[in-house]
Design an enzyme around this catalytic site. Structure first.
Site, PDB file in Angstrom:
ATOM      1  N   LYS A   1     -46.240   7.233 -22.620  1.00 23.83           N
ATOM      2  CA  LYS A   1     -47.771   7.677 -22.142  1.00 23.83           C
ATOM      3  C   LYS A   1     -48.194   7.030 -20.986  1.00 23.83           C
ATOM      4  CE  LYS A   1     -51.478   6.225 -23.240  1.00 23.83           C
ATOM      5  NZ  LYS A   1     -52.154   6.528 -21.995  1.00 23.83           N
TER       6      LYS A   1
ATOM      7  N   GLU B   1     -47.707  -6.841 -22.183  1.00 24.62           N
ATOM      8  CA  GLU B   1     -47.711  -7.261 -20.892  1.00 24.62           C
ATOM      9  C   GLU B   1     -49.382  -7.019 -20.420  1.00 24.62           C
ATOM     10  OE1 GLU B   1     -45.700  -8.808 -18.904  1.00 24.62           O
ATOM     11  OE2 GLU B   1     -43.764  -8.264 -19.776  1.00 24.62           O
TER      12      GLU B   1
ATOM     13  N   GLU C   1     -60.757 -11.295 -15.187  1.00 24.88           N
ATOM     14  CA  GLU C   1     -60.136 -10.613 -14.271  1.00 24.88           C
ATOM     15  C   GLU C   1     -60.869  -9.466 -13.671  1.00 24.88           C
ATOM     16  OE1 GLU C   1     -56.961  -7.952 -16.078  1.00 24.88           O
ATOM     17  OE2 GLU C   1     -55.641  -8.559 -14.621  1.00 24.88           O
TER      18      GLU C   1
ATOM     19  N   CYS D   1     -51.598  -7.016 -11.824  1.00 25.83           N
ATOM     20  CA  CYS D   1     -51.904  -8.130 -13.016  1.00 25.83           C
ATOM     21  C   CYS D   1     -51.590  -9.461 -12.306  1.00 25.83           C
ATOM     22  CB  CYS D   1     -50.983  -7.808 -14.015  1.00 25.83           C
ATOM     23  SG  CYS D   1     -49.392  -7.461 -13.676  1.00 25.83           S
TER      24      CYS D   1
HETATM   25  P1  NAD Z   1     -56.065  -0.321 -20.232  1.00 27.41           P
HETATM   26  O1  NAD Z   1     -55.681  -1.510 -21.216  1.00 27.41           O
HETATM   27  O2  NAD Z   1     -57.572   0.077 -20.135  1.00 27.41           O
HETATM   28  O3  NAD Z   1     -54.908   0.751 -20.344  1.00 27.41           O
HETATM   29  C1  NAD Z   1     -53.787   0.453 -20.082  1.00 27.41           C
HETATM   30  C2  NAD Z   1     -52.970   1.717 -20.909  1.00 27.41           C
HETATM   31  O4  NAD Z   1     -52.960   1.629 -22.342  1.00 27.41           O
HETATM   32  C3  NAD Z   1     -53.382   3.038 -20.700  1.00 27.41           C
HETATM   33  O5  NAD Z   1     -52.204   4.061 -20.655  1.00 27.41           O
HETATM   34  C4  NAD Z   1     -54.340   3.553 -21.765  1.00 27.41           C
HETATM   35  O6  NAD Z   1     -54.753   4.905 -21.894  1.00 27.41           O
HETATM   36  C5  NAD Z   1     -53.815   2.793 -22.847  1.00 27.41           C
HETATM   37  N1  NAD Z   1     -54.653   2.296 -23.827  1.00 27.41           N
HETATM   38  C6  NAD Z   1     -56.067   1.695 -23.897  1.00 27.41           C
HETATM   39  N2  NAD Z   1     -56.148   1.437 -24.888  1.00 27.41           N
HETATM   40  C7  NAD Z   1     -55.575   1.605 -25.878  1.00 27.41           C
HETATM   41  C8  NAD Z   1     -55.220   1.410 -27.257  1.00 27.41           C
HETATM   42  N3  NAD Z   1     -56.133   0.855 -27.984  1.00 27.41           N
HETATM   43  N4  NAD Z   1     -53.823   1.671 -27.707  1.00 27.41           N
HETATM   44  C9  NAD Z   1     -53.243   2.181 -27.250  1.00 27.41           C
HETATM   45  N5  NAD Z   1     -53.170   2.398 -25.850  1.00 27.41           N
HETATM   46  C10 NAD Z   1     -54.310   2.081 -25.240  1.00 27.41           C
HETATM   47  O7  NAD Z   1     -55.761  -1.119 -18.740  1.00 27.41           O
HETATM   48  P2  NAD Z   1     -55.925  -0.340 -17.541  1.00 27.41           P
HETATM   49  O8  NAD Z   1     -57.500  -0.557 -17.018  1.00 27.41           O
HETATM   50  O9  NAD Z   1     -55.311   0.911 -17.301  1.00 27.41           O
HETATM   51  O10 NAD Z   1     -55.030  -1.536 -16.563  1.00 27.41           O
HETATM   52  C11 NAD Z   1     -55.117  -2.612 -15.798  1.00 27.41           C
HETATM   53  C12 NAD Z   1     -54.948  -3.843 -16.893  1.00 27.41           C
HETATM   54  O11 NAD Z   1     -53.609  -3.714 -17.108  1.00 27.41           O
HETATM   55  C13 NAD Z   1     -55.224  -5.143 -16.200  1.00 27.41           C
HETATM   56  O12 NAD Z   1     -55.938  -6.067 -17.177  1.00 27.41           O
HETATM   57  C14 NAD Z   1     -54.149  -5.730 -15.789  1.00 27.41           C
HETATM   58  O13 NAD Z   1     -54.032  -7.063 -15.441  1.00 27.41           O
HETATM   59  C15 NAD Z   1     -53.115  -4.910 -16.893  1.00 27.41           C
HETATM   60  N6  NAD Z   1     -51.814  -5.047 -16.149  1.00 27.41           N
HETATM   61  C16 NAD Z   1     -50.686  -5.857 -16.689  1.00 27.41           C
HETATM   62  C17 NAD Z   1     -49.583  -5.963 -16.270  1.00 27.41           C
HETATM   63  C18 NAD Z   1     -48.414  -7.039 -16.772  1.00 27.41           C
HETATM   64  O14 NAD Z   1     -47.300  -6.819 -16.401  1.00 27.41           O
HETATM   65  N7  NAD Z   1     -48.595  -8.181 -17.474  1.00 27.41           N
HETATM   66  C19 NAD Z   1     -49.042  -4.971 -15.153  1.00 27.41           C
HETATM   67  C20 NAD Z   1     -49.961  -4.076 -14.857  1.00 27.41           C
HETATM   68  C21 NAD Z   1     -51.234  -4.209 -15.093  1.00 27.41           C
END
Ligand code: NAD
Length: 483
Positions: A177, A251, A385, A285
């Site tokens: 997804k 992650e 962040e 991230c």
């Molecule tokens: P987000 O958590 O809002 O969304 C990430 C993904 O999860 C999206 O596909 C979203 O649709 C889905 N999602 C959101 N809530 C969910 C739930 N309750 N159940 C299932 N799916 C859900 O994050 P974002 O704003 O899209 O991305 C940025 C964040 O991602 C930042 O905090 C960044 O640090 C983190 N990130 C971490 C890594 C890593 O490898 N540690 C890499 C890239 C980004």
């Protein structure tokens, strides 16, 4: 405008079960560039059913691992000539500067595919051990099953490959997804899967928002969730997986520190922090957005960082010279500008950039690369962040204080140390609580090295041998000794 009116389920392009669509909007022009089919829970049911059949009855998990390696190598070979097209897609959908898109978003994932294939080739899929009681023990690596893989928009292909390829090599089937901001690169990849002879049902792709993600995570047909996203969402995903005792890897977010020791060359350090802190327009991230600087050479290091931040070409992401492009969405632009105002209110000193728009910008979700100095570790801009091009310089008195500050957030994902003395740097690297760290380099996410976080930055590892092992269970078979 591109119209993506099909979902990729069970190896076929199928119409969604509902009538809804969502728009993909260019962060640079604010124009709609694509209209994409919105999946419903019924589509998730179909995708999970196809993945279950592929896993429970299909050939994929039963193949010799070498055959799965060959399929991944075929996929990498098909991917290679499309790299320029894919980079343009990612720049269009999420605004990544094209030069960074070509390398970081597109070429590195290709290296990752080949690196994972090489690791799988050399993995001990079955290992015989002498049993303690005289029998033989056969330890087999078996795939965990159907994987629900959820990725954010910031590094969409990179993070997809980091989950999909090891899961496939392990013998799993995957329902992926992607985020609604970045569906187009994932559907581009879907077009290669059949040509790589990956059997139908082994991979399904449904780009969608949070609700569909929640449904996938809780689906009884999914055996493991591999999630990348914010820490807030990660906590919910972990709770949903805990309720069903599902395997889960997370992650999550970061607030990493670049620790500058008092013997570091200012210009080289600033060049390194440019990559470490501001790559992908600060939407990473692993971004090392806290720069810890010794008071003994404070002004010198702040000046070098200010000169670097002010020199960064900011603007049109399709221009190869651009280093800082727009942020992914208006909400992200507002969030980051809000943090810049918070920093000023908290008493940090604005040295470069600011909350006003870059000169000459009349559309697009840009934020000027920004540097704060005199930041206290307790300030919100040093704890939360921001996910944009904003760096905070935090002064420290001695190394012990630098280490305390480096660890003084809820996160522990990445970090770096800058020094003329590698041994001194290694000493710091060993002591900071973090899943990854760089000595005189931004942490490079080498495909040979396990990647992931400690504390609120996550659970589990991607990349490296560990990245494949995350999709494997160990089965022990005990063989009675013959007498
Ligand atoms: P987000 O958590 O809002 O969304 C990430 C993904 O999860 C999206 O596909 C979203 O649709 C889905 N999602 C959101 N809530 C969910 C739930 N309750 N159940 C299932 N799916 C859900 O994050 P974002 O704003 O899209 O991305 C940025 C964040 O991602 C930042 O905090 C960044 O640090 C983190 N990130 C971490 C890594 C890593 O490898 N540690 C890499 C890239 C980004």
């Amino acid at each position: 405008m591109q119209v993506q009116d099909r979902l990729f389920i069970g190896g076929e392009w199928v119409a969604p079960s509902g009538p809804d669509t969502f728009d993909v909007v260019s962060p640079a022009t604010e124009e709609v560039i694509a209209r994409v089919a919105e999946p419903t829970p019924a589509d998730v049911d179909k995708a999970v059913a196809a993945a279950r059949t592929a896993f429970d009855e299909g050939p994929w998990p039963r193949l010799d691992p070498a055959e799965r390696v060959a399929a991944v190598r075929r996929l990498a070979a098909l991917y290679k000539p499309g790299r320029a097209e894919l980079a343009s897609i990612i720049t269009a959908e999420m605004g990544a500067p094209i030069s960074f898109a070509k390398l970081g978003h597109v070429t590195i994932p290709m290296f990752m595919m080949n690196a994972f294939a090489g690791i799988a080739e050399n993995l001990a899929w079955e290992e015989k051990r002498p049993g303690f009681y005289g029998q033989d023990i056969l330890v087999r690596k078996e795939p965990v099953g159907v994987v629900g893989a959820i990725v954010p928009w910031n590094m969409p292909m990179h993070l997809t490959i980091g989950k999909l390829i090891p899961a496939l090599l392990a013998g799993c089937s995957v329902v992926l997804k992607p985020s609604p901001e970045t569906p187009l690169d994932a559907y581009w990849l879907a077009g290669l899967l059949e040509r790589a002879e990956i059997p139908p049902g082994v991979v399904s792709i449904l780009a969608a928002g949070r609700e569909v993600g929640e449904y996938l995570v809780s689906h009884p047909g999914v055996d493991k969730v591999s999630f990348t996203g914010s820490t807030a969402a990660g906590r919910k995903v972990a709770a949903a997986c805990g309720a069903n005792l599902k395997r889960v890897s997370l992650e999550l977010g970061g607030k990493s520190a670049a620790v500058v020791l008092d013997d570091a060359d200012p210009a080289a350090m600033a060049k390194g922090v440019e990559v470490a802190g501001l790559m992908n327009s600060g939407q990473a991230c692993v971004a090392q957005t806290r720069v810890l600087v010794p008071r003994s050479r404070y002004a010198e290091y702040v000046d070098a960082l200010a000169a670097m931040v002010e020199s960064l070409p900011t603007g049109d992401p399709t221009d190869p010279a651009t280093e800082i492009g727009p942020l992914v969405a208006q909400r992200q632009q507002e969030r980051v500008r809000g943090y810049i105002e918070v920093g000023q209110k908290e008493g940090a000193r604005l040295v470069a950039g600011g909350a006003d728009l870059p000169a000459g910008v009349d559309r697009g979700w840009y934020v000027r690369p920004t540097l704060f100095a005199d930041v206290d570790s307790s300030m919100r801009i040093a704890q939360e962040e921001i996910f944009g091009p904003v760096l905070s310089v935090i002064p420290y008195a001695d190394e012990a204080e630098a280490l305390r500050i480096a660890d003084a957030t809820e996160y522990g994902l990445s970090g770096s140390v800058w020094t003329a003395d590698v041994e001194r740097g290694l000493d710091v690297a060993r002591r900071v609580r973090s899943g990854t760290f760089g000595v005189n380099e931004a942490y490079s996410m080498d495909p040979a090295a396990p990647f992931g976080g400690v504390k609120a930055s996550g659970i589990g590892r991607e990349l490296g041998r560990e990245g494949i092992e995350g999709f494997l269970d160990s089965k022990s078979i005990s063989i009675a000794a013959t007498r």
